[in-house]
Design a protein around this motif. Structure first.
Motif, PDB file in Angstrom:
ATOM      1  N   GLY A   1     -67.627 -12.925  66.550  1.00  0.00           N
ATOM      2  CA  GLY A   1     -67.364 -14.825  66.788  1.00  0.00           C
ATOM      3  C   GLY A   1     -66.424 -14.689  65.818  1.00  0.00           C
ATOM      4  N   ILE A   2     -65.615 -14.084  66.871  1.00  0.00           N
ATOM      5  CA  ILE A   2     -63.982 -14.406  66.802  1.00  0.00           C
ATOM      6  C   ILE A   2     -63.444 -14.808  68.433  1.00  0.00           C
ATOM      7  N   ASN A   3     -62.138 -15.490  68.720  1.00  0.00           N
ATOM      8  CA  ASN A   3     -61.566 -15.305  69.995  1.00  0.00           C
ATOM      9  C   ASN A   3     -60.410 -15.418  69.918  1.00  0.00           C
ATOM     10  N   ILE A   4     -60.054 -14.321  70.001  1.00  0.00           N
ATOM     11  CA  ILE A   4     -58.694 -14.371  69.638  1.00  0.00           C
ATOM     12  C   ILE A   4     -57.833 -14.689  71.185  1.00  0.00           C
ATOM     13  N   THR A   5     -56.645 -15.413  70.514  1.00  0.00           N
ATOM     14  CA  THR A   5     -55.891 -15.761  71.435  1.00  0.00           C
ATOM     15  C   THR A   5     -54.446 -15.677  71.708  1.00  0.00           C
ATOM     16  N   TYR A   6     -53.320 -15.504  72.507  1.00  0.00           N
ATOM     17  CA  TYR A   6     -52.006 -14.974  71.992  1.00  0.00           C
ATOM     18  C   TYR A   6     -50.759 -16.027  72.427  1.00  0.00           C
ATOM     19  N   PRO A   7     -50.338 -16.663  72.172  1.00  0.00           N
ATOM     20  CA  PRO A   7     -49.244 -18.335  71.844  1.00  0.00           C
ATOM     21  C   PRO A   7     -48.413 -17.094  73.123  1.00  0.00           C
ATOM     22  N   TRP A   8     -48.090 -16.100  72.648  1.00  0.00           N
ATOM     23  CA  TRP A   8     -47.100 -15.098  73.850  1.00  0.00           C
ATOM     24  C   TRP A   8     -47.149 -13.686  73.519  1.00  0.00           C
ATOM     25  N   VAL A   9     -46.945 -12.936  74.278  1.00  0.00           N
ATOM     26  CA  VAL A   9     -46.260 -11.285  74.273  1.00  0.00           C
ATOM     27  C   VAL A   9     -44.970 -11.293  74.809  1.00  0.00           C
ATOM     28  N   VAL A  10     -44.781 -10.593  73.795  1.00  0.00           N
ATOM     29  CA  VAL A  10     -43.143 -10.076  74.303  1.00  0.00           C
ATOM     30  C   VAL A  10     -43.323  -8.230  74.002  1.00  0.00           C
ATOM     31  N   ALA A  11     -42.277  -7.325  74.635  1.00  0.00           N
ATOM     32  CA  ALA A  11     -41.792  -5.766  73.880  1.00  0.00           C
ATOM     33  C   ALA A  11     -41.624  -6.129  72.882  1.00  0.00           C
ATOM     34  N   ASN A  12     -41.204  -4.675  72.686  1.00  0.00           N
ATOM     35  CA  ASN A  12     -41.691  -4.560  70.629  1.00  0.00           C
ATOM     36  C   ASN A  12     -40.098  -4.652  70.215  1.00  0.00           C
ATOM     37  N   GLU A  13     -39.878  -4.603  71.220  1.00  0.00           N
ATOM     38  CA  GLU A  13     -37.625  -4.828  70.511  1.00  0.00           C
ATOM     39  C   GLU A  13     -37.547  -6.592  70.575  1.00  0.00           C
ATOM     40  N   GLN A  14     -38.312  -7.193  70.856  1.00  0.00           N
ATOM     41  CA  GLN A  14     -37.951  -8.653  71.379  1.00  0.00           C
ATOM     42  C   GLN A  14     -38.623 -10.060  70.119  1.00  0.00           C
ATOM     43  N   TYR A  15     -39.584  -8.677  69.747  1.00  0.00           N
ATOM     44  CA  TYR A  15     -40.301  -9.738  68.699  1.00  0.00           C
ATOM     45  C   TYR A  15     -39.918 -10.642  67.696  1.00  0.00           C
ATOM     46  N   VAL A  16     -38.682  -9.395  66.952  1.00  0.00           N
ATOM     47  CA  VAL A  16     -38.789 -10.707  66.305  1.00  0.00           C
ATOM     48  C   VAL A  16     -37.544 -11.613  66.034  1.00  0.00           C
ATOM     49  N   ASP A  17     -36.952 -11.197  66.853  1.00  0.00           N
ATOM     50  CA  ASP A  17     -35.801 -12.529  67.873  1.00  0.00           C
ATOM     51  C   ASP A  17     -37.356 -14.368  68.125  1.00  0.00           C
ATOM     52  N   LYS A  18     -37.951 -13.352  68.829  1.00  0.00           N
ATOM     53  CA  LYS A  18     -39.073 -14.091  69.440  1.00  0.00           C
ATOM     54  C   LYS A  18     -39.852 -15.357  68.288  1.00  0.00           C
ATOM     55  N   LEU A  19     -40.378 -14.302  67.732  1.00  0.00           N
ATOM     56  CA  LEU A  19     -40.702 -14.667  66.498  1.00  0.00           C
ATOM     57  C   LEU A  19     -39.977 -16.092  65.544  1.00  0.00           C
ATOM     58  N   ASN A  20     -39.010 -14.985  65.678  1.00  0.00           N
ATOM     59  CA  ASN A  20     -37.829 -16.289  64.541  1.00  0.00           C
ATOM     60  C   ASN A  20     -37.701 -17.874  65.638  1.00  0.00           C
ATOM     61  N   VAL A  21     -37.663 -17.442  66.767  1.00  0.00           N
ATOM     62  CA  VAL A  21     -38.233 -18.961  67.532  1.00  0.00           C
ATOM     63  C   VAL A  21     -39.214 -19.840  66.824  1.00  0.00           C
ATOM     64  N   THR A  22     -40.278 -19.511  67.186  1.00  0.00           N
ATOM     65  CA  THR A  22     -41.786 -19.493  66.820  1.00  0.00           C
ATOM     66  C   THR A  22     -41.454 -20.556  65.817  1.00  0.00           C
ATOM     67  N   LEU A  23     -40.745 -19.677  64.770  1.00  0.00           N
ATOM     68  CA  LEU A  23     -41.477 -20.001  63.125  1.00  0.00           C
ATOM     69  C   LEU A  23     -40.489 -21.295  63.535  1.00  0.00           C
ATOM     70  N   ALA A  24     -39.031 -21.034  63.781  1.00  0.00           N
ATOM     71  CA  ALA A  24     -38.173 -22.562  64.069  1.00  0.00           C
ATOM     72  C   ALA A  24     -38.459 -23.236  64.403  1.00  0.00           C
ATOM     73  N   SER A  25     -39.695 -23.603  65.411  1.00  0.00           N
ATOM     74  CA  SER A  25     -40.497 -24.721  65.720  1.00  0.00           C
ATOM     75  C   SER A  25     -41.175 -25.335  65.187  1.00  0.00           C
ATOM     76  N   GLY A  26     -41.653 -24.694  64.620  1.00  0.00           N
ATOM     77  CA  GLY A  26     -42.466 -25.113  63.766  1.00  0.00           C
ATOM     78  C   GLY A  26     -44.342 -25.245  63.467  1.00  0.00           C
ATOM     79  N   SER A  27     -44.414 -24.256  65.125  1.00  0.00           N
ATOM     80  CA  SER A  27     -45.299 -24.232  65.249  1.00  0.00           C
ATOM     81  C   SER A  27     -45.839 -22.736  65.054  1.00  0.00           C
ATOM     82  N   LEU A  28     -46.736 -22.341  63.596  1.00  0.00           N
ATOM     83  CA  LEU A  28     -47.212 -21.555  63.164  1.00  0.00           C
ATOM     84  C   LEU A  28     -48.715 -21.225  64.315  1.00  0.00           C
ATOM     85  N   PRO A  29     -48.364 -20.008  64.204  1.00  0.00           N
ATOM     86  CA  PRO A  29     -50.072 -19.081  64.707  1.00  0.00           C
ATOM     87  C   PRO A  29     -50.911 -18.885  64.107  1.00  0.00           C
ATOM     88  N   ASP A  30     -52.424 -19.062  63.694  1.00  0.00           N
ATOM     89  CA  ASP A  30     -52.816 -18.938  62.594  1.00  0.00           C
ATOM     90  C   ASP A  30     -52.759 -17.754  61.457  1.00  0.00           C
TER      91      ASP A  30
END
Length: 580
Positions: A105-134
């Protein structure tokens, strides 16, 4: 707290981090879509991060929510994933997401999906925006900064209540060092992304037909190893009347790769290197020391110099890479080395095909004295699964981990079913790799296939094995009956000589020394590491070859400190004081 959180998140934006870890499913490469579906962020934006408060809490580790909940999640996926999925499947919609929705009964959604090598930088941008995923996968620096800012949920109680016994046992292995690493001030702020530490623990490989021909005993001590190395080089173990074999194998890089001389150093209780990086351990004083500058390392280097002078080490080792040494084993020129448990695949399989009379066995690390030798390994933690603070359903992460473990290992950790293997992990022909899109995964330390097949061999009864395991059992029988092309299968599973059992015994017998420093590079490391590595390699190689006396080691220690080693030691211990 608001100022602190904002400052932290802005800091994350410029944090430079390595994206090398987090390999999915026990080392299997996990490709990812290099181009995210355009609708991924739109779909996430349209969905709330959690269901309404009417979603009923549930009690069981895998109990389905009465009212489905929505969970926003971030995970890394490698490139080129589209051609590995079942027709119609995507990262956002696949056998995992559909089954999790149906079963939990868990519906998974992804705010964004990027290639592995881009993940850390993209996550840092998300964290800096203050909009954390669950729920999200983070690395050590991100984990520390988020925990320092108080932005992570405390999972202590929900882990205790919801985690299955299998998950608790695996994540709590090695006296709980993994869970401690994901804890801050006694609070479980994440689940550790772990791998099996014994997978890189070195064993001593010996060519047994040579040992038997020369009438030598199996190695129990380092004196035995020295004697075998000299005999293999000088006493014509292959019987061709020529002095054309080598004793102990080394390569030009000494540490890491094939062969790896770390095991030899471990026999003298020395922990000098970790895959080309420094090895730090607590010397009993509550402080971390660098293994490469300890007296035990000098002792081990002296013994290697002795072997080189006796002709028991290839005079050309300083020019040979791992591939060249592999060829020496395959062509029957080498029969003694420290290496990985899986060397039964390469180079041993080729060596036996070339010479069906060749026999090999992996031994636990011999010791120079009465104290058991311990294998040095890197800290087997590559990231953390975390939940944002105030998420209504922190137990959802625990349930997702439970679900993954059950599909991968079975409810009791004895192996998954053929249906689960082909549906959730890899199709029978290997063309579909659904494991690549598991929303939450942990490689873990379990190996049900090896243990199940060995158990069936002991009982001489394969009836309880699933299809995949039965194939390995049948290949073992072929190897046992003399099929040289399946010698590796025989070596892997035979209860009397299996290197799998040899390396696993290290954990059972408390014979592992884990690199105790797993933090980010310190300031002085960033400026001095290259020079220190060069100093170590050049000095150690010159000592082994006898270009300088063993006392050159004392000068090495002095220079190591001058080049920044003393300052790095201070920085490492400052980190250790708050992370032990």
């Amino acid at each position: 707290m608001r100022r602190k959180s904002i400052a932290l998140l802005l800091g994350l934006l410029v944090t430079a981090m390595s994206a090398s870890a987090c390999s999915q499913n026990g080392g299997e490469a996990s490709p990812s879509s290099s181009s995210a579906s355009p609708s991924a962020s739109e779909t996430s934006a349209a969905s709330p991060s959690a269901a309404s408060p009417s979603a009923e809490p549930t009690d069981g580790p895998l109990t389905k929510y009465g009212t489905p909940i929505n969970v926003s999640l971030l995970n890394k996926f490698n490139s080129n994933i589209s051609d590995k999925l079942a027709p119609g499947d995507t990262i956002e919609s696949n056998i995992w997401t559909r089954s999790i929705a149906e079963d939990l009964g868990i519906n998974i959604t992804y705010p964004w999906v990027v290639a592995n090598e881009q993940y850390v930088d993209k996550l840092n941008v998300t964290l800096a925006s203050g909009s954390l995923p669950d729920i999200m996968l983070v690395h050590d620096q991100q984990f520390k900064q988020l925990s320092d800012a108080g932005l992570l949920a405390d999972l202590t109680d929900v882990f205790d209540k919801y985690a299955t016994d299998l998950v608790k046992s695996d994540l709590g292995s090695l006296n709980g060092i993994f869970l401690k690493a994901a804890s801050v001030d006694g609070k479980q702020l994440g689940l550790p992304l772990i791998t099996d530490p014994t997978a890189e623990a070195r064993v001593l490989w010996v060519r047994m037909d040579w040992l038997e021909k020369l009438g030598l005993p199996e190695p129990q001590t380092m004196d035995d190893v020295i004697a075998i190395a000299k005999a293999f080089a000088n006493d014509d173990p292959d019987g061709d009347g020529k002095q054309d074999t080598y004793g102990l194998a080394l390569n030009k890089d000494l540490f890491g790769g094939f062969p790896d001389i770390n095991g030899f150093f471990n026999g003298y209780h020395a922990y000098s290197n970790s895959w080309g990086d420094a090895f730090w351990y607590d010397d009993g004083s509550g402080k971390l020391v660098n293994g490469s500058v300890q007296p035990e390392t000098k002792t081990a280097l002296g013994k290697l110099q002795e072997l080189y002078k006796a002709g028991a080490i290839d005079r050309e080792f300083g020019t040979k890479d791992g591939g060249m040494v592999t060829e020496d084993v395959a062509s029957g020129k080498l029969g003694l080395w420290y290496g990985d448990y899986w060397n039964f695949v390469t180079p041993i399989q080729t060596a036996v095909v070339n010479d069906p009379n060749a026999k090999f066995k992996a031994f636990s690390l011999p010791s120079a004295d009465g104290e058991p030798a311990k294998a040095s390994v890197t800290f087997p933690l590559t990231g953390y699964w975390v939940v944002k603070k105030d998420f209504e359903h922190p137990e959802a992460l625990i349930k997702l981990v439970n679900y993954y473990y059950e599909k991968k290992y079975g409810a009791e950790g004895k192996g998954n079913t053929p249906d689960n293997q082909q549906t959730f992990f890899s199709s029978a022909d290997g063309k579909i790799k659904s494991s690549y899109v598991a929303p939450v995964w942990i490689s873990g330390t379990l190996d049900p296939k090896t243990l199940s097949v060995i158990d069936a061999i002991k009982k001489n009864d394969p009836s309880g094995l699933n299809e995949s395991y039965r194939t390995d059992y049948d290949n073992y029988i072929k190897g046992k009956e003399g099929d040289a092309s399946h010698y590796g299968d025989f070596q892997n599973y035979d209860p009397d000589i299996s290197p799998q059992l040899t390396r696993r015994a290290y954990a059972d017998q408390n014979r592992l020394v884990v690199n105790a420093f797993y933090g980010p590079l310190t300031k002085t490391m960033e400026s001095s590491n290259d020079a220190l590595k060069k100093l170590q390699m050049e000095t150690f190689t010159r000592i082994i070859m006898g270009s300088v006396s063993i006392d050159e080691f004392d000068k090495y220690v002095e220079n190591w400190n001058k080049l920044g080693g003393d300052k790095i030691t201070e920085e490492v211990n400052a980190w250790y004081a708050t992370n032990r």
